[in-house]
Motif scaffolding. Structure first.
Motif, mmCIF file in Angstrom:
data_model
loop_
_atom_site.group_PDB
_atom_site.id
_atom_site.type_symbol
_atom_site.label_atom_id
_atom_site.label_comp_id
_atom_site.label_asym_id
_atom_site.label_seq_id
_atom_site.Cartn_x
_atom_site.Cartn_y
_atom_site.Cartn_z
ATOM 1 N N ARG A 306 0.943 -1.297 0.062
ATOM 2 C CA ARG A 306 0.136 0.012 -0.169
ATOM 3 C C ARG A 306 1.004 1.314 -0.018
ATOM 4 O O ARG A 306 0.568 2.175 -0.663
ATOM 5 N N PHE A 307 1.766 1.291 0.852
ATOM 6 C CA PHE A 307 2.673 2.545 0.886
ATOM 7 C C PHE A 307 3.543 2.690 -0.338
ATOM 8 O O PHE A 307 3.558 4.006 -0.696
ATOM 9 N N ALA A 308 3.871 1.877 -1.044
ATOM 10 C CA ALA A 308 4.616 1.731 -2.357
ATOM 11 C C ALA A 308 3.649 2.554 -3.389
ATOM 12 O O ALA A 308 4.499 3.507 -4.135
ATOM 13 N N SER A 309 2.505 2.739 -3.401
ATOM 14 C CA SER A 309 1.796 3.365 -4.193
ATOM 15 C C SER A 309 1.065 4.722 -3.324
ATOM 16 O O SER A 309 0.894 5.649 -4.129
ATOM 17 N N GLU A 310 0.753 4.642 -2.307
ATOM 18 C CA GLU A 310 0.149 5.770 -1.390
ATOM 19 C C GLU A 310 1.257 6.798 -1.381
ATOM 20 O O GLU A 310 0.874 8.055 -1.460
ATOM 21 N N ASP A 311 2.589 6.556 -1.045
ATOM 22 C CA ASP A 311 3.472 7.508 -0.629
ATOM 23 C C ASP A 311 4.557 7.572 -1.631
ATOM 24 O O ASP A 311 5.164 8.714 -1.605
ATOM 25 N N VAL A 312 4.945 6.486 -2.345
ATOM 26 C CA VAL A 312 6.121 6.687 -3.282
ATOM 27 C C VAL A 312 5.463 6.882 -4.693
ATOM 28 O O VAL A 312 5.844 7.857 -5.436
ATOM 29 N N GLY A 313 4.552 6.107 -5.065
ATOM 30 C CA GLY A 313 3.789 6.275 -6.329
ATOM 31 C C GLY A 313 4.611 6.579 -7.443
ATOM 32 O O GLY A 313 5.478 5.965 -7.732
ATOM 33 N N LEU A 349 12.009 1.671 0.569
ATOM 34 C CA LEU A 349 10.829 2.758 0.936
ATOM 35 C C LEU A 349 11.292 3.887 1.432
ATOM 36 O O LEU A 349 10.683 5.078 1.276
ATOM 37 N N ALA A 350 11.927 3.773 2.560
ATOM 38 C CA ALA A 350 12.493 4.737 3.260
ATOM 39 C C ALA A 350 13.180 5.981 2.662
ATOM 40 O O ALA A 350 12.954 6.888 2.497
ATOM 41 N N LYS A 351 14.247 5.268 1.651
ATOM 42 C CA LYS A 351 15.261 6.059 1.006
ATOM 43 C C LYS A 351 14.666 6.674 -0.140
ATOM 44 O O LYS A 351 15.451 7.643 -0.724
ATOM 45 N N THR A 352 13.862 6.113 -1.148
ATOM 46 C CA THR A 352 13.430 6.524 -2.440
ATOM 47 C C THR A 352 12.741 7.667 -2.279
ATOM 48 O O THR A 352 12.193 8.157 -1.057
ATOM 49 N N LYS A 353 12.468 8.164 -3.550
ATOM 50 C CA LYS A 353 11.513 9.588 -3.566
ATOM 51 C C LYS A 353 10.183 9.094 -3.342
ATOM 52 O O LYS A 353 9.731 8.055 -3.467
ATOM 53 N N LYS A 354 9.478 10.470 -3.119
ATOM 54 C CA LYS A 354 8.046 10.175 -2.690
ATOM 55 C C LYS A 354 7.357 11.116 -3.542
ATOM 56 O O LYS A 354 7.569 12.181 -3.868
ATOM 57 N N SER A 355 5.837 10.472 -3.979
ATOM 58 C CA SER A 355 5.002 11.275 -4.632
ATOM 59 C C SER A 355 3.404 10.690 -4.370
ATOM 60 O O SER A 355 3.322 9.485 -4.034
ATOM 61 N N ILE A 356 2.775 11.896 -3.800
ATOM 62 C CA ILE A 356 1.409 11.467 -3.636
ATOM 63 C C ILE A 356 0.320 11.740 -4.493
ATOM 64 O O ILE A 356 -0.647 11.878 -4.229
ATOM 65 N N LEU A 357 0.892 12.031 -5.718
ATOM 66 C CA LEU A 357 0.013 12.360 -6.935
ATOM 67 C C LEU A 357 -1.045 11.640 -7.175
ATOM 68 O O LEU A 357 -2.293 11.799 -7.186
ATOM 69 N N ALA A 358 -0.827 10.230 -7.204
ATOM 70 C CA ALA A 358 -1.927 9.142 -7.477
ATOM 71 C C ALA A 358 -2.765 9.242 -6.290
ATOM 72 O O ALA A 358 -4.193 8.996 -6.644
ATOM 73 N N TYR A 359 -2.363 9.179 -5.031
ATOM 74 C CA TYR A 359 -3.251 9.096 -3.903
ATOM 75 C C TYR A 359 -4.099 10.411 -3.702
ATOM 76 O O TYR A 359 -5.446 9.943 -3.589
ATOM 77 N N GLU A 360 -3.760 11.438 -4.115
ATOM 78 C CA GLU A 360 -4.614 12.566 -4.169
ATOM 79 C C GLU A 360 -5.559 12.633 -5.312
ATOM 80 O O GLU A 360 -6.545 13.058 -5.152
ATOM 81 N N ALA A 361 -4.779 12.213 -6.490
ATOM 82 C CA ALA A 361 -5.794 12.054 -7.666
ATOM 83 C C ALA A 361 -6.930 11.475 -7.507
ATOM 84 O O ALA A 361 -8.098 11.688 -7.928
ATOM 85 N N TYR A 362 -6.931 10.129 -7.219
ATOM 86 C CA TYR A 362 -8.000 9.280 -6.864
ATOM 87 C C TYR A 362 -8.903 9.617 -5.903
ATOM 88 O O TYR A 362 -10.106 9.682 -6.175
ATOM 89 N N GLY A 363 -8.335 10.313 -5.101
ATOM 90 C CA GLY A 363 -9.099 11.036 -3.759
ATOM 91 C C GLY A 363 -10.259 11.857 -4.220
ATOM 92 O O GLY A 363 -11.492 12.043 -4.078
ATOM 93 N N LYS A 364 -9.532 12.959 -5.419
ATOM 94 C CA LYS A 364 -10.467 13.705 -5.815
ATOM 95 C C LYS A 364 -11.606 13.268 -6.698
ATOM 96 O O LYS A 364 -12.846 13.636 -6.781
ATOM 97 N N ALA A 365 -11.099 12.397 -7.596
ATOM 98 C CA ALA A 365 -12.260 11.601 -8.499
ATOM 99 C C ALA A 365 -13.054 11.022 -7.672
ATOM 100 O O ALA A 365 -14.625 11.052 -8.139
ATOM 101 N N LYS A 366 -12.675 10.287 -6.528
ATOM 102 C CA LYS A 366 -13.783 9.568 -5.639
ATOM 103 C C LYS A 366 -14.789 10.496 -5.104
ATOM 104 O O LYS A 366 -15.936 10.384 -4.974
ATOM 105 N N ASN A 367 -14.111 11.818 -4.709
ATOM 106 C CA ASN A 367 -14.983 12.742 -4.103
ATOM 107 C C ASN A 367 -16.217 13.321 -5.173
ATOM 108 O O ASN A 367 -17.528 13.535 -4.802
#
Length: 422
Positions: A306-313, A349-367
């Motif tokens: 889950r973290f791999a997509s939610e926070d690393v994405g 997962l701790a050391k790699t770059k992070k992006s929450i773009l997919a997480y936030e984008a899906y949240g907007k679509a769901k809303n």
């Protein structure tokens, strides 16, 4: 009149060297329990000078309260101190082995006492063990003042205690004791053990060196009861008091980790936030806490997927591939072999770059889905497998992107045209 059933205990006869002596069979943790504030250790913010609780106890004006904290932090001890100081009728129940019938017996006595001008305090240990119906039965008597409730629980009252009871009680949080506080309790208990009146024996002559006391305190995890039980076992073993003996008794350090309780969620939250913050060292520590506490490795692996997509994405698409591979490894080989796979994934997962773009984008679509319901699909992108559908203009005007210029073609419902999620 003080009606107090709290301190009654059974005395038995013990034989030493042919002589009968009265001796109680209390464990050391109970025998060494402080009876007054002067001997209570820890929780300074709760019972320190001029604190709400201390003033309430000393004034004998204790309101309904719920003590919430880990095991061995002083919840029952505080209740016993109140029992020793109050002029109210005091009753104790354990929610583990009592129910509505026991409650109603106390309520009946409380009604009589109230008619005579006396208050009744009910200490309900493990209050979260009562089901909703049992807690509901208690509520009206707390509301009308027939009883003053003192509850004790290791579980979050927000989830495990009737919300109406919570709203009518002061929630007092007890924290794990520091190793220094536990050491103070151990030293006091050692003296009590040696002076409790039993016939002389080798166990009672043992001297516990400071480094042994410190080891027991450190491994107690802030649980005074666990530390005192360990000390008693060391004192009563027919072996020298040593670090080896302590390890034998404990087998391994005490780890507070309830797989179905709040600590479970606290620690997985700590792992998640450590990875999000890029702290691989903290991530490994919380991982070890979970594994050594008996957590299912597949649960941890699922959270990492889950973290791999939610926070690393999208910042590192390989993270999801690795997390899935680690989940597969945990499924195939299990513990202890899969520890290293989980560690590898946590570090990555701790050391790699992070992006929450997919997480936030899906949240907007769901809303938008929740806000607007089932908006119709635009006609030009509908499927048209039959003549009727074609006659109704399904698929009419659709331009095939690989071969046609479709830059101005839209795909969202008409009501959401122009909406941007990414």
């Amino acid at each position: 009149m003080l009606h107090n059933t709290f301190f009654a205990y059974k005395k038995e006869k013990m034989i030493y060297n042919g002589c009968m002596k009265e001796q109680n069979y209390k464990p050391l943790a109970d025998l060494a329990r402080p009876e007054g504030m002067e001997d209570f250790v820890g929780q300074e913010e709760l019972i320190g000078k001029n604190s709400f609780l201390r003033n309430a106890i000393e004034a004998d004006q204790v309101p309904s309260m719920i003590f919430w904290g880990p095991p061995g932090t002083g919840k029952t001890t505080l209740a016993k101190i109140i029992a020793g100081k109050t002029n109210s009728d005091f009753h104790q129940l354990s929610a583990v082995n009592t129910g509505k019938k026991d409650l109603m017996a106390i309520v009946e006595k409380a009604g009589q006492s109230r008619g005579e001008g006396r208050r009744t305090i009910l200490f309900l240990d493990e209050v979260h063990r009562w089901n909703k119906s049992q807690q509901d039965a208690l509520l009206p008597y707390v509301e009308d003042g027939t009883v003053v409730l003192i509850g004790a629980t290791t579980e979050n009252p927000s989830f495990e205690v009737n919300s109406a009871l919570v709203s009518r009680s002061r929630i007092l949080v007890l924290h794990k004791l520091s190793a220094e506080d536990v050491e103070k309790l151990l030293k006091r208990a050692e003296k009590i053990f040696k002076n409790r009146g039993s016939a002389p024996r080798e166990a009672g002559k043992k001297t516990i060196k400071p480094e042994i006391m410190k080891m027991i305190a450190d491994l107690s995890g802030g649980d005074a009861r666990m530390a005192l039980n360990t000390l008693e076992a060391v004192l009563t073993q027919d072996k020298p008091a040593s670090k080896k003996l302590v390890k034998e008794i404990l087998q391994k350090s005490h780890l507070m980790y309830d797989k179905n309780g709040e600590e479970h969620y606290n620690i997985i939250s700590a792992l998640h936030k450590s990875l999000r913050g890029g702290d691989a060292d903290a991530g490994l520590y919380w991982l070890a806490r979970m594994i050594e506490g008996g957590e299912d490795p597949l649960y941890i692996a699922r959270r990492l997927v889950r973290f791999a997509s939610e926070d690393v994405g999208l910042a590192d698409n390989h993270a999801l591939v690795l997390a899935n591979a680690v989940f597969d490894a945990c499924h195939k080989i299990g513990l202890p072999e899969c520890e290293v796979h989980l560690a590898q994934c946590v570090i990555y997962l701790a050391k790699t770059k992070k992006s929450i773009l997919a997480y936030e984008a899906y949240g907007k679509a769901k809303n938008d889905v929740k806000a607007h319901g089932s908006l119709p699909v635009p006609l030009h992108i509908r499927n048209a497998p039959t003549k009727l559908m074609k006659d109704l203009d399904y698929g009419k005007g659709y331009r095939y992107t690989p071969k046609e210029n479709s830059a101005d073609q839209y795909y969202l419902p008409d009501k959401l045209r122009g909406r941007r999620y990414v």
